[in-house]
Design an enzyme around this catalytic site. Structure first.
Site, PDB file in Angstrom:
ATOM      1  N   ASN A 154      47.872  33.313   7.629  1.00 26.80           N
ATOM      2  CA  ASN A 154      47.080  34.256   7.384  1.00 26.80           C
ATOM      3  C   ASN A 154      47.639  34.802   8.732  1.00 26.80           C
ATOM      4  O   ASN A 154      48.002  34.379   9.234  1.00 26.80           O
ATOM      5  CB  ASN A 154      46.239  32.767   9.073  1.00 26.80           C
ATOM      6  CG  ASN A 154      44.304  33.098   9.644  1.00 26.80           C
ATOM      7  OD1 ASN A 154      44.288  34.562   9.468  1.00 26.80           O
ATOM      8  ND2 ASN A 154      44.198  32.371  10.345  1.00 26.80           N
ATOM      9  N   TRP A 155      47.649  35.938   8.721  1.00 30.89           N
ATOM     10  CA  TRP A 155      48.106  36.837   9.393  1.00 30.89           C
ATOM     11  C   TRP A 155      47.556  37.171  11.061  1.00 30.89           C
ATOM     12  O   TRP A 155      48.318  37.676  11.860  1.00 30.89           O
ATOM     13  CB  TRP A 155      48.682  38.377   8.816  1.00 30.89           C
ATOM     14  CG  TRP A 155      50.249  38.288   7.987  1.00 30.89           C
ATOM     15  CD1 TRP A 155      50.885  36.921   8.134  1.00 30.89           C
ATOM     16  CD2 TRP A 155      50.353  39.114   7.452  1.00 30.89           C
ATOM     17  NE1 TRP A 155      51.454  37.441   6.979  1.00 30.89           N
ATOM     18  CE2 TRP A 155      51.535  38.098   6.385  1.00 30.89           C
ATOM     19  CE3 TRP A 155      49.593  40.676   6.430  1.00 30.89           C
ATOM     20  CZ2 TRP A 155      52.108  39.264   5.875  1.00 30.89           C
ATOM     21  CZ3 TRP A 155      50.974  41.082   5.653  1.00 30.89           C
ATOM     22  CH2 TRP A 155      51.956  39.962   5.435  1.00 30.89           C
ATOM     23  N   LYS A 156      46.016  37.009  10.943  1.00 31.04           N
ATOM     24  CA  LYS A 156      45.869  37.238  12.286  1.00 31.04           C
ATOM     25  C   LYS A 156      45.611  38.516  11.784  1.00 31.04           C
ATOM     26  O   LYS A 156      45.273  39.361  11.797  1.00 31.04           O
ATOM     27  CB  LYS A 156      46.239  36.913  13.213  1.00 31.04           C
ATOM     28  CG  LYS A 156      45.949  34.912  12.790  1.00 31.04           C
ATOM     29  CD  LYS A 156      46.209  33.898  13.890  1.00 31.04           C
ATOM     30  CE  LYS A 156      45.708  32.565  13.025  1.00 31.04           C
ATOM     31  NZ  LYS A 156      46.178  31.888  14.101  1.00 31.04           N
TER      32      LYS A 156
ATOM     33  N   HIS B 261      37.077  30.384  11.158  1.00 26.62           N
ATOM     34  CA  HIS B 261      37.548  29.955  11.817  1.00 26.62           C
ATOM     35  C   HIS B 261      37.844  29.975  12.896  1.00 26.62           C
ATOM     36  O   HIS B 261      36.691  30.660  13.101  1.00 26.62           O
ATOM     37  CB  HIS B 261      39.049  31.049  11.359  1.00 26.62           C
ATOM     38  CG  HIS B 261      40.639  31.143  11.909  1.00 26.62           C
ATOM     39  ND1 HIS B 261      40.458  31.373  13.191  1.00 26.62           N
ATOM     40  CD2 HIS B 261      41.859  30.820  11.487  1.00 26.62           C
ATOM     41  CE1 HIS B 261      42.087  30.104  13.617  1.00 26.62           C
ATOM     42  NE2 HIS B 261      43.184  30.429  12.163  1.00 26.62           N
TER      43      HIS B 261
ATOM     44  N   GLU C  50      39.046  31.147  15.639  1.00 24.68           N
ATOM     45  CA  GLU C  50      38.903  31.924  16.368  1.00 24.68           C
ATOM     46  C   GLU C  50      37.799  32.601  16.034  1.00 24.68           C
ATOM     47  O   GLU C  50      37.348  33.490  17.432  1.00 24.68           O
ATOM     48  CB  GLU C  50      40.378  32.768  16.094  1.00 24.68           C
ATOM     49  CG  GLU C  50      41.373  31.841  16.622  1.00 24.68           C
ATOM     50  CD  GLU C  50      43.199  32.613  15.875  1.00 24.68           C
ATOM     51  OE1 GLU C  50      43.414  33.428  15.253  1.00 24.68           O
ATOM     52  OE2 GLU C  50      43.754  31.857  16.235  1.00 24.68           O
TER      53      GLU C  50
ATOM     54  N   GLU D 166      41.052  22.199   9.969  1.00 28.68           N
ATOM     55  CA  GLU D 166      42.134  22.774  11.249  1.00 28.68           C
ATOM     56  C   GLU D 166      41.821  22.643  12.273  1.00 28.68           C
ATOM     57  O   GLU D 166      41.017  23.180  13.688  1.00 28.68           O
ATOM     58  CB  GLU D 166      42.321  24.362  11.143  1.00 28.68           C
ATOM     59  CG  GLU D 166      42.353  25.094  10.344  1.00 28.68           C
ATOM     60  CD  GLU D 166      43.356  26.519  10.369  1.00 28.68           C
ATOM     61  OE1 GLU D 166      44.251  26.755  10.192  1.00 28.68           O
ATOM     62  OE2 GLU D 166      42.516  27.442  10.549  1.00 28.68           O
TER      63      GLU D 166
ATOM     64  N   GLY E  91      48.915  27.609  17.034  1.00 29.56           N
ATOM     65  CA  GLY E  91      49.068  28.269  17.481  1.00 29.56           C
ATOM     66  C   GLY E  91      49.824  27.602  19.086  1.00 29.56           C
ATOM     67  O   GLY E  91      50.535  28.392  19.687  1.00 29.56           O
TER      68      GLY E  91
ATOM     69  N   SER F 297      50.194  24.881  13.098  1.00 24.92           N
ATOM     70  CA  SER F 297      51.168  24.717  13.408  1.00 24.92           C
ATOM     71  C   SER F 297      52.154  23.969  12.280  1.00 24.92           C
ATOM     72  O   SER F 297      52.726  23.297  12.246  1.00 24.92           O
ATOM     73  CB  SER F 297      51.436  23.742  14.525  1.00 24.92           C
ATOM     74  OG  SER F 297      50.985  24.762  15.770  1.00 24.92           O
TER      75      SER F 297
ATOM     76  N   GLY G 108      49.699  30.214  10.327  1.00 17.38           N
ATOM     77  CA  GLY G 108      49.453  31.790  11.239  1.00 17.38           C
ATOM     78  C   GLY G 108      50.905  32.205  11.676  1.00 17.38           C
ATOM     79  O   GLY G 108      50.772  32.442  10.471  1.00 17.38           O
ATOM     80  N   GLY G 109      51.135  31.222  12.280  1.00 20.90           N
ATOM     81  CA  GLY G 109      52.970  31.999  13.313  1.00 20.90           C
ATOM     82  C   GLY G 109      53.941  32.212  12.183  1.00 20.90           C
ATOM     83  O   GLY G 109      54.262  33.213  11.568  1.00 20.90           O
TER      84      GLY G 109
HETATM   85  P1  PGA Z   1      49.013  28.478  12.991  1.00 15.76           P
HETATM   86  O1  PGA Z   1      47.219  28.799  13.109  1.00 15.76           O
HETATM   87  O2  PGA Z   1      49.727  28.049  12.072  1.00 15.76           O
HETATM   88  O3  PGA Z   1      50.253  29.676  13.593  1.00 15.76           O
HETATM   89  O4  PGA Z   1      48.515  26.791  14.313  1.00 15.76           O
HETATM   90  C1  PGA Z   1      46.971  28.273  11.416  1.00 15.76           C
HETATM   91  C2  PGA Z   1      45.423  29.481  11.974  1.00 15.76           C
HETATM   92  O5  PGA Z   1      45.320  29.557  13.103  1.00 15.76           O
HETATM   93  O6  PGA Z   1      44.864  29.068  10.559  1.00 15.76           O
END
Ligand code: PGA
Length: 241
Positions: A9-11, A96, A98, A165, A171, A204, A225-226
């Site tokens: 997930n590149w956000k 998500h 966010e 999640e 993150g 994470s 994500g990251g």
């Molecule tokens: P993260 O993000 O791997 O950076 O914790 C996961 C996500 O938001 O899907």
């Protein structure tokens, strides 16, 4: 049979040029990846065209990060299923944390987005998870069960991925213990009509914890994500042992 789905997930990261640069470092790392793993990149809308033109024949699927439930209309800043179809999109991240936290998505709008994704033939990835406060108050199960129940009204469970999640793990570098992630995913599976839904863990996920997470019997994949932003790091995750 439950499918394994590893999705990045590149956000709000990566321009078209950066997305192509990523592919150059990434695709070559997939030659040994077992065939039963679905590899997905959920990119910003503006990078979808570049990805779809450069992934012909590659085993990587394209994912989007949002979808609106109406076909067209006065919805500034939103995107429709037909718009996404032009880019060979196969997966769509829905709900998500966010989106729920910063952009007002509720269980009701998440449900509408899930139904829209399926109507256009995409596989939605429904994200659920509790905050630290909810976890400390012993509300984890109740929060997740409510998100699942409300989110899945009228949704076809044969064409669905769920991502557990925990919000406190996103993150932060603070991964949920593998055994605990496995336990909560088991609770999620008990709520479903179809026990074969792919359920991912997200929060994470890194090259150094993916093997332990994926060794858990209930965990069918990861939403990353990251650690999905850098080709070598995401390739190590996709090629977990
Ligand atoms: P993260 O993000 O791997 O950076 O914790 C996961 C996500 O938001 O899907």
């Amino acid at each position: 049979m439950r499918k394994i789905v590893i999705a990045g997930n590149w956000k709000m990261f990566k321009t078209q040029a950066e997305a192509l640069e990523f592919l150059q470092g990434f695709l070559g790392e997939l030659t040994e990846t077992p065939d039963d793993r679905e590899v997905v990149l959920c990119a910003p809308f503006t990078a979808l065209g570049a990805l779809s033109r450069n992934l012909h024949g590659a085993r990587v699927r394209i994912g989007a990060q949002n979808i609106h439930w109406e076909t067209t209309g006065a919805y500034t800043g939103e995107i429709s299923g037909a718009m996404l179809q032009e880019f060979a999109v196969r997966f769509v991240v829905v709900g998500h944390s966010e989106r729920r936290q910063y952009f007002g998505d509720t269980d009701e709008t998440v449900n509408l987005r899930l139904q829209a994704a399926q109507k256009y033939g995409f596989v939605p990835i429904l994200c659920v998870g509790e905050t630290k406060q909810q976890r400390d108050a012993g509300e984890t199960e109740a929060v997740i069960i409510k998100q699942i129940e409300k989110g899945l009204v009228g949704v076809d469970q044969t064409n669905l991925v769920i991502a557990y999640e925990p919000i406190w793990a996103i993150g932060t570098g603070d991964t949920c213990e593998a055994v605990e992630a496995n336990r909560v995913i088991g609770v999620i599976r008990q709520q479903l009509k179809n026990p074969d839904v792919t359920i991912q863990y997200g929060g994470s996920v890194k090259p150094d914890n993916v093997d332990e997470l994926m060794a858990q019997p209930e965990i069918d994949g990861a939403l990353v994500g990251g650690a999905s932003l850098e080709p070598k790091s995401f390739a190590r995750i996709v090629n977990y042992v």
